[in-house]
Design a protein around this motif. Structure first.
Motif, PDB file in Angstrom:
ATOM      1  N   GLN A   1       0.657  -1.327   0.076  1.00  0.00           N
ATOM      2  CA  GLN A   1       0.075  -0.002   0.119  1.00  0.00           C
ATOM      3  C   GLN A   1       0.992   1.352  -0.128  1.00  0.00           C
ATOM      4  O   GLN A   1       0.370   2.293  -0.472  1.00  0.00           O
ATOM      5  N   CYS A   2       1.820   1.270   0.703  1.00  0.00           N
ATOM      6  CA  CYS A   2       2.723   2.343   0.770  1.00  0.00           C
ATOM      7  C   CYS A   2       4.072   2.544   0.134  1.00  0.00           C
ATOM      8  O   CYS A   2       4.853   3.472   0.168  1.00  0.00           O
ATOM      9  N   ASP A   3       4.434   1.508  -0.527  1.00  0.00           N
ATOM     10  CA  ASP A   3       6.026   1.558  -0.961  1.00  0.00           C
ATOM     11  C   ASP A   3       6.099   2.538  -2.090  1.00  0.00           C
ATOM     12  O   ASP A   3       7.354   2.940  -2.185  1.00  0.00           O
ATOM     13  N   GLN A   4       5.264   2.593  -2.971  1.00  0.00           N
ATOM     14  CA  GLN A   4       5.380   3.704  -4.156  1.00  0.00           C
ATOM     15  C   GLN A   4       5.080   5.022  -3.751  1.00  0.00           C
ATOM     16  O   GLN A   4       5.149   5.795  -4.698  1.00  0.00           O
ATOM     17  N   ILE A   5       4.938   5.421  -2.545  1.00  0.00           N
ATOM     18  CA  ILE A   5       4.825   6.851  -2.275  1.00  0.00           C
ATOM     19  C   ILE A   5       5.857   7.758  -2.601  1.00  0.00           C
ATOM     20  O   ILE A   5       5.739   9.050  -2.979  1.00  0.00           O
ATOM     21  N   ASP A   6       7.085   7.081  -2.562  1.00  0.00           N
ATOM     22  CA  ASP A   6       8.241   7.848  -2.947  1.00  0.00           C
ATOM     23  C   ASP A   6       8.650   7.633  -4.624  1.00  0.00           C
ATOM     24  O   ASP A   6       9.526   8.350  -5.160  1.00  0.00           O
ATOM     25  N   GLY A   7       7.693   6.935  -5.332  1.00  0.00           N
ATOM     26  CA  GLY A   7       7.808   6.999  -6.664  1.00  0.00           C
ATOM     27  C   GLY A   7       8.723   5.671  -7.289  1.00  0.00           C
ATOM     28  O   GLY A   7       8.945   5.694  -8.647  1.00  0.00           O
ATOM     29  N   VAL A   8       8.988   4.721  -6.386  1.00  0.00           N
ATOM     30  CA  VAL A   8       9.750   3.682  -6.878  1.00  0.00           C
ATOM     31  C   VAL A   8       9.470   2.415  -5.898  1.00  0.00           C
ATOM     32  O   VAL A   8       9.148   2.527  -4.858  1.00  0.00           O
ATOM     33  N   ARG A   9       9.132   1.276  -6.785  1.00  0.00           N
ATOM     34  CA  ARG A   9       8.851  -0.012  -5.768  1.00  0.00           C
ATOM     35  C   ARG A   9       9.976  -0.720  -5.495  1.00  0.00           C
ATOM     36  O   ARG A   9      10.877  -1.251  -6.473  1.00  0.00           O
ATOM     37  N   ASP A  10      10.530  -0.788  -3.982  1.00  0.00           N
ATOM     38  CA  ASP A  10      11.875  -1.422  -3.710  1.00  0.00           C
ATOM     39  C   ASP A  10      11.602  -2.208  -2.289  1.00  0.00           C
ATOM     40  O   ASP A  10      12.478  -2.379  -1.771  1.00  0.00           O
ATOM     41  N   LEU A  11      10.144  -2.226  -2.080  1.00  0.00           N
ATOM     42  CA  LEU A  11       9.948  -2.931  -0.776  1.00  0.00           C
ATOM     43  C   LEU A  11      10.368  -2.112   0.505  1.00  0.00           C
ATOM     44  O   LEU A  11      10.265  -2.581   1.575  1.00  0.00           O
ATOM     45  N   VAL A  12      10.439  -0.732   0.344  1.00  0.00           N
ATOM     46  CA  VAL A  12      10.924   0.021   1.510  1.00  0.00           C
ATOM     47  C   VAL A  12       9.635   1.195   1.442  1.00  0.00           C
ATOM     48  O   VAL A  12       9.625   2.085   0.376  1.00  0.00           O
ATOM     49  N   ILE A  13       9.213   1.316   2.541  1.00  0.00           N
ATOM     50  CA  ILE A  13       8.245   2.454   2.876  1.00  0.00           C
ATOM     51  C   ILE A  13       9.310   3.685   3.114  1.00  0.00           C
ATOM     52  O   ILE A  13       9.420   3.859   4.449  1.00  0.00           O
ATOM     53  N   GLU A  14       9.676   4.499   2.192  1.00  0.00           N
ATOM     54  CA  GLU A  14      10.523   5.414   2.408  1.00  0.00           C
ATOM     55  C   GLU A  14      10.200   6.647   3.288  1.00  0.00           C
ATOM     56  O   GLU A  14      11.105   6.935   4.324  1.00  0.00           O
ATOM     57  N   ASP A  15       8.968   6.928   3.468  1.00  0.00           N
ATOM     58  CA  ASP A  15       8.472   7.873   4.465  1.00  0.00           C
ATOM     59  C   ASP A  15       7.172   7.615   5.238  1.00  0.00           C
ATOM     60  O   ASP A  15       6.200   7.822   4.688  1.00  0.00           O
TER      61      ASP A  15
END
Length: 536
Positions: free
Chosen positions: A263-277
């Motif tokens: 749900q929140c991985d791509q908030i930063d514009g990239v899918r990398d399995l990291v919720i950046e913020d």
């Protein structure tokens, strides 16, 4: 608790043979500390032995709650190992380990004190091994009791005092004396690094005795201690309804973690399995609610009660009169969060209330925990264990504090570190640009509790060596060596370099994590490269 000094067969050989192969008869001077090191009547030398690089080491800690122990494999540098028992009162004492490397003079004559975890009765041998390999004379301690348990606190206020702050201060002062005795030189700079409970210890040092350390590194700090301990039982008793029967199965915890990331991985514009913020992450567990006639077995969906629990899991813990007490859990590592939702009440809370606060072995979460109990814990606050003061003493000392927190920490939410930083802004009336001269905070995207995670979590910090692949001990750009540059060269860290790894231990990513309140921004390109990220 005292014992007579002993010598291993290896130490005896080292004293007689390796003295000619180590600088200045280092091993002989080391074993001689049994006779030569007597700083005061409270200190007894238990062990003084030379450990050669590559040799094996047996962890002397036998308490079953000290899970993991020494996991580093072999000794990373030629070191003098000194084990001490120091009486702190008529009813308390602290065990100290000092690992002092043979190349200390050439490596900058630095001292480093390590922190503890949990209820803090386990010496961090992996950190001693790793940090001493970098040339630091490194010390650790059992914080005044053995084991990750609060039972030794029962009717022993002096042991609680050691846990709160005195063991750390004692170990630091005695450790420095041991360094001077072994090397016959004064140390040049002194550092502290710890995570979790060790992070709280670091903040305690920064608030109350910053003169002891030129640089303090505090990760995922467990400050606001009483409310932290209470929060575990609040979520277990009132949010998960005692977790009996279990609110989620192990399989469901994994699925919800993966859903949160989706749900929140791509908030930063990239899918990398990291919720950046994760501050921008508004999870919607309702999206996985079972429709009528559906179930987990048929559709991998959640019941209404489970959805309600998941929504409340991320909400703050409020007390009487709506007083904010502690933030809810953060998203990204919910399988770790699940550890607080065992069939029995969280043991940390039970131990803290029974043995440290109330001296009542009959106290239980089920019968006695409520918001009035939380208020009482905050009133008692033994030896200011809450650790929520300002940094006026640190600022006046001219010394430095660097804090960090994993943004995927499912055990102890990053929001606690956010809130502490902003409380300092308000209490001291200093904007970030002025705090920067002595206090900097680095959120670490994709890092769990102190170590591991999907992101570039390895930052050369406390509790990380045993979790990193054996092929890397890289510290350049990490928190410890960045602090050294700040203290010794006047170069403050603007970013902290992290490294991530594949499942088979290969380097997968490198990222520079930004100094708060700046945030990482994806610039485009390969997200595993440093050049693909900036700060804004």
């Amino acid at each position: 608790m005292k014992s007579v000094p002993y010598y291993t067969a290896f130490a005896a050989i080292a004293a007689g043979v390796l003295a000619t192969t180590t600088p200045g008869g280092f091993s002989t001077r080391c074993s001689g500390l049994v006779q030569s090191f007597h700083p005061d009547q409270q200190t007894t030398v238990l062990v003084a032995e030379f450990l050669a690089k590559g040799s094996n080491f047996t962890d002397p800690i036998s308490h079953p709650s000290c899970v993991g122990g020494f996991t580093g494999g072999s000794i990373l540098a030629d070191v003098c190992r000194l084990r001490l028992n120091v009486s702190t009162s008529s009813t308390s004492s602290v065990i100290i380990e000092a690992w002092m490397p043979a190349n200390w003079q050439q490596k900058g004559r630095r001292f480093a004190m390590t922190g503890n975890g949990g209820l803090a009765g386990c010496i961090p041998f992996d950190d001693l091994n790793f940090i001493s390999s970098l040339g630091f004379a490194t010390a650790g301690h059992n914080n005044g009791h053995d084991g990750d348990t609060g039972v030794p606190f029962f009717n022993r206020p002096e042991v609680v005092k050691d846990f709160a702050y005195r063991a750390l201060l004692t170990a630091t002062k005695v450790g420095k004396k041991a360094v001077k005795q072994l090397y016959s030189q004064n140390l040049k700079k002194s550092y502290f690094l710890g995570c979790s409970s060790g992070g709280r210890q670091g903040l305690k040092a920064a608030q109350d005795f910053p003169e002891e350390y030129d640089g303090i590194i505090a990760g995922a700090a467990g400050n606001n201690w009483n409310n932290l301990m209470s929060s575990f039982s609040y979520y277990w008793k009132f949010v998960a309804n005692g977790n009996n029967p279990p609110i989620l199965s192990a399989e469901q915890w994994v699925e919800w973690r993966d859903e949160a990331i989706r749900q929140c991985d791509q908030i930063d514009g990239v899918r990398d399995l990291v919720i950046e913020d994760p501050r921008k992450c508004n999870l919607r567990p309702e999206s996985r609610l079972c429709a009528p006639g559906k179930s987990w077995a048929s559709n991998k969906c959640f019941t209404s009660a489970q959805v309600t629990f998941l929504r409340n899991l991320y909400e703050p813990f409020y007390g009487n009169n709506g007083t904010f007490l502690f933030p809810g859990f953060g998203p990204g590592d919910e399988t770790i969060t699940s550890l607080w939702f065992a069939p029995t009440a969280p043991q940390y809370t039970v131990d803290w209330y029974r043995y440290a606060l109330l001296n009542d072995e009959t106290w239980t979460v089920e019968a006695n925990f409520d918001l009035d109990a939380v208020d009482n814990a905050n009133r008692i606050d033994p030896y200011n264990i809450s650790t929520y003061k300002d940094l006026s003493k640190l600022k006046a000392s001219g010394h430095k504090l660097l804090t960090y927190h994993g943004l995927a920490d499912g055990l102890l939410s990053y929001e606690g570190s956010d809130r502490y930083y902003e409380s300092i802004v308000r209490r001291m009336g200093l904007p970030s640009t002025q705090l920067d001269s002595f206090y900097r905070y680095f959120p670490i995207a994709g890092m769990g509790h102190c170590a591991t995670g999907n992101g570039a979590w390895y930052i050369g910090a406390a509790n990380q060596y045993s979790g990193a692949p054996a092929t890397t001990t890289e510290t350049e750009g990490g928190v410890l060596m960045s602090m050294v540059k700040w203290v010794e060269q006047g170069i403050p860290p603007e970013r902290i370099t992290g490294r991530g790894f594949t499942a088979d231990g290969k380097l997968a990513s490198t990222k520079d994590h930004c100094k708060w309140p700046l945030q990482n921004k994806y610039l485009g390109g390969n997200p595993n490269r440093r050049s693909s990220w900036g700060c804004s």
